[in-house]
Design a protein around this motif. Structure first.
Motif, PDB file in Angstrom:
ATOM      1  N   SER A   1     -46.329  32.601  -2.089  1.00 39.48           N
ATOM      2  CA  SER A   1     -46.027  33.482  -3.214  1.00 39.48           C
ATOM      3  C   SER A   1     -47.121  34.499  -3.469  1.00 39.48           C
ATOM      4  CB  SER A   1     -45.710  32.665  -4.456  1.00 39.48           C
ATOM      5  OG  SER A   1     -46.858  32.298  -5.110  1.00 39.48           O
ATOM      6  N   SER A   2     -48.369  34.192  -3.116  1.00 38.89           N
ATOM      7  CA  SER A   2     -49.381  35.242  -3.179  1.00 38.89           C
ATOM      8  C   SER A   2     -50.369  35.056  -2.034  1.00 38.89           C
ATOM      9  CB  SER A   2     -50.078  35.277  -4.538  1.00 38.89           C
ATOM     10  OG  SER A   2     -50.831  34.127  -4.729  1.00 38.89           O
TER      11      SER A   2
ATOM     12  N   SER B   1     -46.421  38.347  -3.144  1.00 31.99           N
ATOM     13  CA  SER B   1     -47.302  39.422  -3.588  1.00 31.99           C
ATOM     14  C   SER B   1     -48.555  39.493  -2.710  1.00 31.99           C
ATOM     15  CB  SER B   1     -47.695  39.126  -5.045  1.00 31.99           C
ATOM     16  OG  SER B   1     -48.957  39.660  -5.336  1.00 31.99           O
ATOM     17  N   SER B   2     -49.076  40.723  -2.524  1.00 33.66           N
ATOM     18  CA  SER B   2     -50.331  40.871  -1.778  1.00 33.66           C
ATOM     19  C   SER B   2     -51.531  40.621  -2.678  1.00 33.66           C
ATOM     20  CB  SER B   2     -50.423  42.259  -1.151  1.00 33.66           C
ATOM     21  OG  SER B   2     -50.411  43.237  -2.165  1.00 33.66           O
TER      22      SER B   2
ATOM     23  N   SER C   1     -53.837  38.135  -5.237  1.00 33.85           N
ATOM     24  CA  SER C   1     -54.303  36.767  -5.008  1.00 33.85           C
ATOM     25  C   SER C   1     -54.642  36.087  -6.312  1.00 33.85           C
ATOM     26  CB  SER C   1     -55.534  36.764  -4.115  1.00 33.85           C
ATOM     27  OG  SER C   1     -55.175  37.216  -2.853  1.00 33.85           O
ATOM     28  N   GLU C   2     -54.686  34.777  -6.239  1.00 38.17           N
ATOM     29  CA  GLU C   2     -54.861  33.947  -7.427  1.00 38.17           C
ATOM     30  C   GLU C   2     -55.428  32.645  -6.898  1.00 38.17           C
ATOM     31  OE1 GLU C   2     -54.635  31.654 -10.127  1.00 38.17           O
ATOM     32  OE2 GLU C   2     -53.247  33.067 -11.059  1.00 38.17           O
TER      33      GLU C   2
END
Ligand SMILES: [Zn+2]
Ligand SMILES: [Zn+2]
Length: 418
Positions: free
Chosen positions: A195-196, A348-349, A351-352
């Motif tokens: 997802s990221s 998504s490109s 980050s987390e």
């Protein structure tokens, strides 16, 4: 009359909202930068303690964890991030932040909750109260975490390294939410699978031989080597990575030199890479090493002065949302907030570092979703996250965030009873 569990959740939210908004205002007015979240952690831990949770503080810096045990069952962890950004608030709100602080480099900077982490903490406090009030409806262990240093993507790993799971037990599932600055209030946005992106940052030092600008033949000019290196690095993603795979390689700063007539001895660059898979990550790093070394060798730099690449602590693995966990959480949320309000989006490109909580052996399944924050009646285009003008519909985000997260937890820990 039969009362559904989600009606009880909504009643609790209405009852608690005035006090939750006051907590939000306090957090918003007193933002703290990454690794400096001392007062924020104290405010949040006090709120969790008041709701009946046993709180441990000082985990991996200013990290906190509150635990409520209601009997046999699964352990589920919910994370809220606590740090703010060096951004000047320009919202004009009556409770806008006017704080300044000294940053990590000794500079005085304004501070603002421009990424909505104040909302995440407020939602965590709301979830704490709802789940404590509804404890007859579920059984298990709920762990509520306040994470430091998300913006430097280092706090989640620091908490795990510092023994978070020895203190609270190893969770069976990990949940987190984030405010979505581009979606209307009431929506819930999620991505299944990757997802990221994973993200890593590097310092790169390119060495040459300094000298007089009038005698370049007596020097080895590291600026020319750096320029050539930067251009060749642009070919890594376009020529070496599978076009179907995702990769980003950014040269984000270049510093050198101090005088018009002198050739400096070295150049300092900073690099950032993004990827969805470990194979792509490894390829990007080996390509950076290969290209930097070969350009320097080609310029005649001796072996002992080849470029030095240093991986920084600020890295995040790709975040992978577990389809089986999402298969329980998302339908439960959808049933309460409405079919069309739940939106699946591509990865998504961005980050987390929440993924770091699950990157243990064996890995722990993760579910991460976002909650819309744009007031549908607003006449202004919404400001992005990290903007000084970021001004979410706080009431909508807090109420919907508490509702969605509480419903997710009841789906995992309880049994909806009528
Ligand atoms: Zn952010
Ligand atoms: Zn954020």
């Amino acid at each position: 009359m039969k009362i559904a569990c989600h009606d009880l959740v909504d009643r609790m939210i209405e009852q608690e909202y005035p006090s939750l908004f006051s907590l939000y205002r306090t957090l918003h007015q007193h933002p703290e930068l990454s690794e400096m979240e001392e007062q924020t952690a104290l405010t949040l831990s006090t709120s969790l303690e008041t709701a009946g949770y046993t709180v441990t503080t000082g985990i991996g810096g200013f990290g906190i964890a509150g635990v409520l045990d209601t009997g046999p069952g699964r352990t589920v962890l919910v994370r809220a991030d606590m740090d703010a950004l060096p951004v000047l608030e320009e919202t004009g709100l009556s409770y806008a932040s006017t704080e300044t602080t000294v940053d990590w480099n000794g500079r005085s900077v304004p501070v603002m909750h421009a990424c909505g982490h104040d909302l995440h903490m407020t939602i965590l406090a709301g979830v704490a109260r709802v789940m404590a009030a509804l404890q007859d409806w579920w059984s298990g262990r709920l762990v509520l975490v306040g994470q430091p240093s998300e913006e430097r993507v280092s706090g989640a790993a620091a908490m795990v390294r510092d023994g978070l799971y020895n203190t609270v037990g190893t969770p069976d599932a990990l949940l987190a939410l984030h405010v979505a600055a581009e979606y209307p209030v009431g929506t819930v946005i999620y991505t299944e699978g990757v997802s990221s992106a994973g993200a890593e940052s590097f310092d790169l030092k390119i060495f040459g031989v300094g000298g007089h600008a009038a005698h370049p033949n007596k020097a080895i000019d590291p600026i020319v080597i750096a320029a050539e290196t930067i251009l060749l690095l642009q070919t890594v993603v376009s020529r070496e990575i599978d076009p179907q795979a995702f990769a980003v390689l950014t040269v984000s700063s270049i510093h050198t030199g101090s005088k018009h007539n002198a050739i400096p001895g070295e150049v300092e660059l900073t690099l950032n890479i993004r990827f969805f898979s470990p194979g792509v990550r490894d390829h990007l790093i080996s390509a950076i090493e290969r290209i930097t070394a070969s350009v320097a060798r080609g310029a005649g730099v001796p072996e002992e002065r080849l470029p030095m690449l240093t991986l920084l602590d600020e890295s995040a693995p790709p975040m992978i949302c577990d389809p089986a966990l999402a298969g329980v959480v998302i339908p439960a949320i959808r049933a309460v907030v409405g079919e069309e309000q739940v939106i699946a989006v591509p990865p998504s490109s961005g980050s987390e570092d929440f993924g770091a909580f699950g990157a243990v052996d064996p890995p722990i399944p993760i579910c991460y979703f976002r909650v819309g924050s744009v007031d549908p009646n607003s006449t202004h285009p919404p400001a992005f996250l990290h903007s000084g003008k970021f001004s979410p519909d706080a009431e909508g985000v807090i109420k919907n965030g508490v509702r969605a997260m509480s419903i997710a937890l009841l789906a995992l820990l309880g049994e909806e009873r009528y």
